[in-house]
Design an enzyme around this catalytic site. Sequence first.
Site, PDB file in Angstrom:
ATOM      1  N   ASP A 140       0.808  -1.078  -0.034  1.00  0.00           N
ATOM      2  CA  ASP A 140      -0.115  -0.005  -0.172  1.00  0.00           C
ATOM      3  C   ASP A 140       1.030   1.174  -0.049  1.00  0.00           C
ATOM      4  OD1 ASP A 140      -2.357   1.676   0.366  1.00  0.00           O
ATOM      5  OD2 ASP A 140      -1.993   1.812   2.379  1.00  0.00           O
ATOM      6  N   ASP A 148      -1.779  -0.684   6.008  1.00  0.00           N
ATOM      7  CA  ASP A 148      -2.042  -0.185   7.199  1.00  0.00           C
ATOM      8  C   ASP A 148      -3.066   0.390   7.855  1.00  0.00           C
ATOM      9  OD1 ASP A 148      -2.228   2.135   5.403  1.00  0.00           O
ATOM     10  OD2 ASP A 148      -1.649   3.436   7.165  1.00  0.00           O
ATOM     11  N   GLY A 149      -4.168   0.274   6.856  1.00  0.00           N
ATOM     12  CA  GLY A 149      -5.566   0.893   7.318  1.00  0.00           C
ATOM     13  C   GLY A 149      -6.734  -0.052   7.271  1.00  0.00           C
ATOM     14  N   ASN A 172      -8.987   0.333   5.053  1.00  0.00           N
ATOM     15  CA  ASN A 172      -9.186   0.201   3.683  1.00  0.00           C
ATOM     16  C   ASN A 172      -8.274  -1.167   3.183  1.00  0.00           C
ATOM     17  OD1 ASN A 172      -7.028   1.995   3.884  1.00  0.00           O
ATOM     18  ND2 ASN A 172      -6.718   2.373   2.146  1.00  0.00           N
TER      19      ASN A 172
END
Length: 601
Positions: A260, A467-468, A470
Amino acid sequence: AKRRATRELRTLGSLVPQTSRLVFDQKGVARSKDGDAQSLAVWNDFDTLTIETNDVRPGDTVKILPGESIPVDGVIVAGESAVDNSLITGESALARKAAGDEVIAGTINYDGTLVVRATSSGAESTVKTMRDFVEAAQARDAPVQRLADSICGPFVYLVLGLSASTFLFWETFGYDFFKDALVNYSYSSLDGTLAWLSSSSSVALKFAVNVLVVACPCALGLATPTSVLVGTSLAARKGVLIRGGDVLEELAKVDTVVLDKTGTVTEGLPSVVSISSERLSEKELIGLAASLESNASASHPIASAIIKHYESFATGEMDEEEDKISVEDVEYIPGKGVKGRCNGQMTAVGSLAWVKEAVGGGDLQQEYDANHTLVYVGVEGSGTLGCIALLDSIRPEVKGVLERLQSNQGVKNIYMLSGDRQSVVSIVGEAIGIEASNAIGGLSPFDKSDYIEKLKQKGHSVVMIGDGINDTVALSEANVGIAVSGGMDAASDAADIILLNEKAGRRIFVQIEEALEISSTTFAKIKQNLAWALLYNAFSLPLATGALLPPFGLALDPALAGAMMAGSSLTVLINSLSIYGLHPVESVGNNEKSQMSRASA
């Protein structure tokens, strides 16, 4: 090996002190907005009470003196000190902490008094989560362990059958047929006695017992779990939580890395560099965006940057009251944006395509550098009102780590998938050495997942690093998902590996490299242990039955057979423990030297 791994777990548990020094905040200093919370002198006037750490609750305030361990996860409200995070995050350098910074339970406060407001209860700290995580990981079998287990069961019956067959052979005709070989062997043995040759039964019993004693299913059974115990506990000491042996084995096979961008390749600390709108002031435009983001996705790096920039406009409580925006019906769409009603009007914040779809409106004509991340704001009936431009910096270690993964870890392909504009993704990809065709922007979370699925269908073993929230779909789809996280959130729940470090940490990709190195070493040790166990039994069993006595004059005594069996298991344990020596945990003060050696590698 298990004892040492268990000791590592006990170390995790013992990091948190049993008691905490609770501060009685009679004046409500922790809740004030006039700056008193920054003054350590004010806090020193308050009374304290020593209580069990498990009794500390979120919102409580505790005081930590120099040299003490921090008892709870929290935010510093007063004081400044150097904190040693090495036992939790693997970061060996001391970190300077001041008011507003986050601290983790189990880290050591070095040279100053700190007052910390707890963000979790004493029983639910990061250390407790880590310990539970590692214990669960060590209970999960690697696929190769199931292979070893499937061999051990039949192997036991094989040994029993071989022992019985050996007894029958020497009892019936082996004793008479090979008597000369038996006598010659007996004379050449250490004691030189012929007593055991007095009858066929004594000879048969000796060789049958040899088979039972020398056979070692233990080495087969220990080959995998000892290596997994060492690998997962060592990784935890370096701030890398691995869910189990199956993850270690899969990670060792990875040949494709998918990244990402925001918060992973970049620092995750974007800042607003410009706000453009022809119909609203800068404060009004970013106020709309911040109001929605703070009610939906405040943990996302871009949302945090927008909220932080809006807070810098605050000039007093009167302005705050006048500018207060009523927000309701908020909906966050990962990878696209957020929408909701602001003061009764449908408002959308996110990519231009998303805003146009949600509230209508045309394109904006403003020009921006290709490396800016753009967030658009639109209101139903008014269309697209303006644009917020943000800039994020690339983590300095990324390019070097990716190059080493390709040269040392067998990684063949590296991709970067992002929801950001293609122009931004291309620039970042070029900066870190990713081929232009492998840096792809404008993707939704489901697009990322579909792309990973296609890579898997081509026969690639894929690790996804995100990291998120999403990234959760893509993390779940990959063979191995790695969450870049400061805690246990949705991305962490979907991931197979969690990296614990400072939210602004610059060692994230070094940790990824360490995880791959540990997995490769661990799986190599598992294969070495299994090979040794199989070769040992393949050699020792014919020797124990006496099959090598007639042609070569070689046989075993029960005492030697027992020593060989113990030595086989000990060899497996020592080989597994050697993982610690191959990947030592850095001590404070050696970090700079280690980073220089990595850079020159």
